[in-house]
Design an enzyme around this catalytic site. Structure first.
Site, PDB file in Angstrom:
ATOM      1  N   LYS A  92       0.850  -1.198   0.000  1.00  0.00           N
ATOM      2  CA  LYS A  92       0.000   0.000   0.000  1.00  0.00           C
ATOM      3  C   LYS A  92       0.882   1.244   0.000  1.00  0.00           C
ATOM      4  O   LYS A  92       1.488   1.596   1.002  1.00  0.00           O
ATOM      5  CB  LYS A  92      -0.923   0.051   1.218  1.00  0.00           C
ATOM      6  CG  LYS A  92      -2.019   1.107   0.999  1.00  0.00           C
ATOM      7  CD  LYS A  92      -2.598   1.692   2.247  1.00  0.00           C
ATOM      8  CE  LYS A  92      -1.803   2.791   2.864  1.00  0.00           C
ATOM      9  NZ  LYS A  92      -1.707   4.040   2.062  1.00  0.00           N
TER      10      LYS A  92
ATOM     11  N   GLU B  81      10.914   1.821   9.616  1.00  0.00           N
ATOM     12  CA  GLU B  81      11.809   2.943   9.330  1.00  0.00           C
ATOM     13  C   GLU B  81      10.975   4.197   9.567  1.00  0.00           C
ATOM     14  O   GLU B  81      10.066   4.504   8.804  1.00  0.00           O
ATOM     15  CB  GLU B  81      12.330   2.841   7.897  1.00  0.00           C
ATOM     16  CG  GLU B  81      13.123   1.541   7.704  1.00  0.00           C
ATOM     17  CD  GLU B  81      13.747   1.367   6.335  1.00  0.00           C
ATOM     18  OE1 GLU B  81      13.339   2.047   5.385  1.00  0.00           O
ATOM     19  OE2 GLU B  81      14.669   0.534   6.224  1.00  0.00           O
TER      20      GLU B  81
ATOM     21  N   CYS C  74      13.693  11.583   5.225  1.00  0.00           N
ATOM     22  CA  CYS C  74      13.756  11.265   6.661  1.00  0.00           C
ATOM     23  C   CYS C  74      15.145  11.521   7.210  1.00  0.00           C
ATOM     24  O   CYS C  74      15.316  11.682   8.407  1.00  0.00           O
ATOM     25  CB  CYS C  74      13.375   9.809   6.871  1.00  0.00           C
ATOM     26  SG  CYS C  74      14.423   8.684   5.950  1.00  0.00           S
TER      27      CYS C  74
ATOM     28  N   GLU D 237      10.077  16.573  14.798  1.00  0.00           N
ATOM     29  CA  GLU D 237      10.339  16.462  13.358  1.00  0.00           C
ATOM     30  C   GLU D 237       9.378  17.387  12.606  1.00  0.00           C
ATOM     31  O   GLU D 237       8.169  17.321  12.793  1.00  0.00           O
ATOM     32  CB  GLU D 237      10.111  15.026  12.904  1.00  0.00           C
ATOM     33  CG  GLU D 237      10.370  14.845  11.409  1.00  0.00           C
ATOM     34  CD  GLU D 237      10.064  13.434  10.906  1.00  0.00           C
ATOM     35  OE1 GLU D 237       8.944  12.955  11.125  1.00  0.00           O
ATOM     36  OE2 GLU D 237      10.952  12.830  10.287  1.00  0.00           O
TER      37      GLU D 237
HETATM   38  N1  LIG Z   1      13.295   6.082   8.692  1.00  0.00           N
HETATM   39  C1  LIG Z   1      13.078   6.065   7.397  1.00  0.00           C
HETATM   40  O1  LIG Z   1      13.729   5.364   6.619  1.00  0.00           O
HETATM   41  C2  LIG Z   1      12.007   6.946   6.803  1.00  0.00           C
HETATM   42  C3  LIG Z   1      11.976   7.079   5.424  1.00  0.00           C
HETATM   43  C4  LIG Z   1      11.010   7.918   4.852  1.00  0.00           C
HETATM   44  C5  LIG Z   1      10.086   8.578   5.645  1.00  0.00           C
HETATM   45  N2  LIG Z   1      10.124   8.424   6.985  1.00  0.00           N
HETATM   46  C6  LIG Z   1       9.160   9.144   7.823  1.00  0.00           C
HETATM   47  O2  LIG Z   1       7.868   9.150   7.199  1.00  0.00           O
HETATM   48  C7  LIG Z   1       7.137  10.315   7.565  1.00  0.00           C
HETATM   49  C8  LIG Z   1       6.531  10.960   6.334  1.00  0.00           C
HETATM   50  O3  LIG Z   1       5.715  10.054   5.677  1.00  0.00           O
HETATM   51  P1  LIG Z   1       4.117  10.023   5.827  1.00  0.00           P
HETATM   52  O4  LIG Z   1       3.616  11.357   6.253  1.00  0.00           O
HETATM   53  O5  LIG Z   1       3.592   9.394   4.596  1.00  0.00           O
HETATM   54  O6  LIG Z   1       3.938   9.020   7.050  1.00  0.00           O
HETATM   55  P2  LIG Z   1       2.588   8.398   7.591  1.00  0.00           P
HETATM   56  O7  LIG Z   1       2.944   7.588   8.780  1.00  0.00           O
HETATM   57  O8  LIG Z   1       1.514   9.418   7.730  1.00  0.00           O
HETATM   58  O9  LIG Z   1       2.091   7.454   6.408  1.00  0.00           O
HETATM   59  C9  LIG Z   1       2.894   6.436   5.890  1.00  0.00           C
HETATM   60  C10 LIG Z   1       2.013   5.344   5.337  1.00  0.00           C
HETATM   61  O10 LIG Z   1       1.263   4.762   6.395  1.00  0.00           O
HETATM   62  C11 LIG Z   1      -0.117   4.769   6.082  1.00  0.00           C
HETATM   63  N3  LIG Z   1      -0.842   4.891   7.346  1.00  0.00           N
HETATM   64  C12 LIG Z   1      -1.131   6.021   8.035  1.00  0.00           C
HETATM   65  N4  LIG Z   1      -1.798   5.703   9.165  1.00  0.00           N
HETATM   66  C13 LIG Z   1      -1.929   4.354   9.200  1.00  0.00           C
HETATM   67  C14 LIG Z   1      -2.531   3.444  10.105  1.00  0.00           C
HETATM   68  N5  LIG Z   1      -3.121   3.844  11.212  1.00  0.00           N
HETATM   69  N6  LIG Z   1      -2.468   2.126   9.822  1.00  0.00           N
HETATM   70  C15 LIG Z   1      -1.857   1.687   8.708  1.00  0.00           C
HETATM   71  N7  LIG Z   1      -1.291   2.511   7.798  1.00  0.00           N
HETATM   72  C16 LIG Z   1      -1.310   3.831   8.041  1.00  0.00           C
HETATM   73  C17 LIG Z   1      -0.277   5.930   5.120  1.00  0.00           C
HETATM   74  O11 LIG Z   1      -1.443   5.805   4.363  1.00  0.00           O
HETATM   75  C18 LIG Z   1       0.999   5.826   4.311  1.00  0.00           C
HETATM   76  O12 LIG Z   1       0.881   4.844   3.306  1.00  0.00           O
HETATM   77  C19 LIG Z   1       8.143  11.190   8.282  1.00  0.00           C
HETATM   78  O13 LIG Z   1       7.960  11.052   9.668  1.00  0.00           O
HETATM   79  C20 LIG Z   1       9.483  10.601   7.881  1.00  0.00           C
HETATM   80  O14 LIG Z   1      10.537  10.838   8.767  1.00  0.00           O
HETATM   81  C21 LIG Z   1      11.061   7.623   7.575  1.00  0.00           C
HETATM   82  O1  LIG Z   2      13.240   9.517   3.503  1.00  0.00           O
HETATM   83  C1  LIG Z   2      13.933   8.587   3.884  1.00  0.00           C
HETATM   84  C2  LIG Z   2      14.964   8.022   3.120  1.00  0.00           C
HETATM   85  C3  LIG Z   2      15.215   6.732   3.246  1.00  0.00           C
HETATM   86  C4  LIG Z   2      16.183   6.145   2.449  1.00  0.00           C
HETATM   87  C5  LIG Z   2      16.310   4.831   2.333  1.00  0.00           C
HETATM   88  O2  LIG Z   2      15.495   3.968   2.923  1.00  0.00           O
HETATM   89  C6  LIG Z   2      17.349   4.254   1.540  1.00  0.00           C
HETATM   90  O3  LIG Z   2      18.187   4.970   0.984  1.00  0.00           O
HETATM   91  O4  LIG Z   2      17.344   3.013   1.441  1.00  0.00           O
END
Ligand SMILES: NC(=O)c1ccc[n+]([C@@H]2O[C@H](COP(=O)([O-])OP(=O)(O)OC[C@H]3O[C@@H](n4cnc5c(N)ncnc54)[C@H](O)[C@@H]3O)[C@@H](O)[C@H]2O)c1
Ligand SMILES: O=C/C=C/C=C(\O)C(=O)O
Length: 503
Positions: A195, A271, A305, A407
């Site tokens: 998804k 992640e 991220c 964040e």
């Molecule tokens: N650590 C990493 O590698 C990494 C990488 C990229 C992004 N991020 C983090 O992602 C965030 C930004 O992305 P976002 O706003 O899309 O995150 P989000 O958590 O709002 O959504 C991510 C995904 O989860 C789904 N989702 C939301 N609520 C849910 C629930 N209750 N149950 C199941 N699925 C659910 C969303 O539809 C989407 O597909 C930031 O906090 C960023 O730091 C982390």
């Molecule tokens: O926004 C987050 C970036 C994540 C990056 C990776 O997961 C990667 O480079 O594999």
């Protein structure tokens, strides 16, 4: 605006026969329409890109059943050679439709075209090729020992597919982060229900088309669209019929998914968010550090991220560094994604811009000095309907301010001075997050010493976001659980069994 990427028959228009494509779910090898749709909006100008079929509970369950059937079928028994060849075919398929993928990423996110080409789509291809090659060269552990009666004992480790993997991915690097999970999950012989974020459904839909064309058996890869709560994300993550969940997104969402996974004691890989620090010592190559922090703060409009939102600069070079970064930041070109020399596009959506702008206001309320930015650029054209925000530098906040602890996930960094190595290490570590940190220094032993003391899953020295896909990737504390990459992904996407033989 980008040319419409979704020109294939699978994006055929249903409601609006004239032009708006309809993105469907892909289940058991077939394209599935659902009763409800939602709009996919271009953040450059607020225009409608496509309508997207939202998977209801029955549709999600159908996708999971298809994956479960395929998992019990022949897929898990395919040879490594066959699976590797299929992954390479998928990579070839992305390469053949490279421009479609670029256009899809650009339309959904507004990111610069050159970024979509060199980072997002290039990494989508690399993710499949890397795991195809890894499984062909993987070995396993073997231990020889002796039983109490002196008989020889041989132990060896085998990796078996887990079954059906639920993959939930975010909007910030849509194709990169989705394929980072799909590729190893398939490589290890699993079936997948994926998804993507509701904000970025286009490249995932193209990926399903490529996977279909590559000849993956029906049900091995399934794509469902929708939101999180009370929608496809929740229905997928709470299903008792998946075997593991891998999720990238916000820490709070990770916590919600973990509660659901606890019910069935499902394996999880997370992640999550970050509040990453960059530390610049006075002995750093000054120009390289300025250029590096510029990149690590503002790439993808700060929506990576790994971006640095906390910058610590040794006091003796603090004023000079702030002035230089301000100068470079004010030269960034904020423009249409297709513009020559563009550095920054909009944020992903108006809703996300509202969140980022609320932090710009909060920074002022908390007493920050706005060095540059702090608002919305005015263009005098259709971009004024877009989700643009100015790249912003702030100073003067304490380490306890909300803007230095939470964040923000936008084009903003706070710069603070520091005096000693021990002090800055303690300040960097005083965070609920622990994803990544950067150190800028030319002092060799200091680089090693400092890097080893950061409580983060990743440390970069004199670079940022330089990736070798075999290395462990993930965060500590609120930034995640587990590691993916190379053999760490191979381990997560497998059931590991030990076979013990008395010889
Ligand atoms: N650590 C990493 O590698 C990494 C990488 C990229 C992004 N991020 C983090 O992602 C965030 C930004 O992305 P976002 O706003 O899309 O995150 P989000 O958590 O709002 O959504 C991510 C995904 O989860 C789904 N989702 C939301 N609520 C849910 C629930 N209750 N149950 C199941 N699925 C659910 C969303 O539809 C989407 O597909 C930031 O906090 C960023 O730091 C982390
Ligand atoms: O926004 C987050 C970036 C994540 C990056 C990776 O997961 C990667 O480079 O594999």
């Amino acid at each position: 605006m980008a040319s419409n990427p979704l020109s294939s028959p699978h994006a055929a228009s249903a409601q609006d026969a004239v032009s708006t494509p309809l993105l469907r779910c892909f289940i058991d090898g077939a394209w599935v329409e659902t009763a409800r749709t939602f709009d996919n909006i271009n953040p450059v100008n607020g225009r409608l890109i496509s309508r997207v079929c939202e998977a209801d509970r029955d549709t999600v369950n159908a996708a999971i059943s298809a994956a479960n059937r395929a998992a019990k079928g022949g897929w898990r028994g395919t040879s490594v050679t066959e699976r590797a060849a299929l992954l390479h075919r998928i990579a070839d398929g992305i390469e053949q439709r490279f421009d479609d993928f670029v256009a899809a990423e650009v339309a959904d996110t507004g990111r610069p075209v050159h970024q979509a080409r060199t980072l997002d789509v290039a990494r989508g291809i690399a993710n499949f090729r890397t795991f195809a090659d890894l499984i062909k060269t993987a070995s396993s552990e073997m231990f020889e020992s002796t039983a109490p009666d002196g008989a020889k004992i041989l132990n060896y480790v085998v990796r078996k597919p887990l079954g059906t993997i639920g993959i939930i991915s975010p909007w910030n690097l849509p194709l990169l982060l989705l394929t980072w999970k799909v590729a190893p999950a398939l490589a290890m012989g699993n079936c997948v229900v994926a998804k993507p974020s509701e904000e970025t459904p286009s490249s995932a839909t193209l990926l399903a088309e490529v996977i279909q064309a590559a000849g993956l058996p029906n049900g091995v890869f399934n794509l469902i669209h929708g939101f999180g709560p009370d929608s496809a994300g929740q229905f997928l993550s709470t299903s008792p019929h998946i075997d593991a969940i891998t999720f990238t997104g916000e820490s709070r969402t990770g916590s919600t998914i973990m509660k659901a996974a606890a019910e069935g004691v499902k394996e999880v890989s997370f992640e999550l968010g970050g509040k990453n620090a960059a530390v610049v010592f006075a002995d750093a190559d000054f120009d390289a550090a300025v250029a590096g922090v510029l990149r690590s703060s503002f790439t993808n409009s700060g929506q990576v991220c790994l971006c640095s939102e906390r910058v610590y600069v040794e006091r003796s070079i603090f004023d000079r560094f702030v002035a230089a970064l301000k100068d470079r930041t004010e030269q960034l070109r904020i423009d249409f994604p297709q513009a020559e020399g563009v550095d920054m596009g909009p944020l992903v959506s108006h809703a996300h811009r509202d969140k980022v702008l609320s932090y710009y206001r909060l920074a002022r309320e908390e007493g920050a000095i706005i060095v540059t930015g702090g608002g919305v650029p005015v263009f005098g054209d259709e971009r004024d309907q877009g989700a643009y925000a100015q790249p912003t530098i702030i100073t003067g906040l304490s380490d306890t301010a909300r803007c230095t602890r939470e964040e923000i996930f936008g084009p903003i960094c706070h710069i603070a001075p520091f005096d000693t190595e021990d002090e800055v290490i303690a300040r960097v570590n005083d965070s609920p997050y622990g994803l990544a940190a950067c150190v800028w220094t030319t002092h060799l032993s200091r680089a090693h010493r400092v890097a080893a003391q950061f409580e983060t899953g990743i440390v970069w020295v004199n670079t940022w976001f330089t990736r070798d896909l075999r290395t462990p990737f993930g965060g500590t504390k609120l930034s995640g659980m587990g590691r993916e990459g190379g053999r760490y992904s191979m381990d997560f996407y497998s059931e590991i069994s030990n076979i013990c033989i008395r010889l």
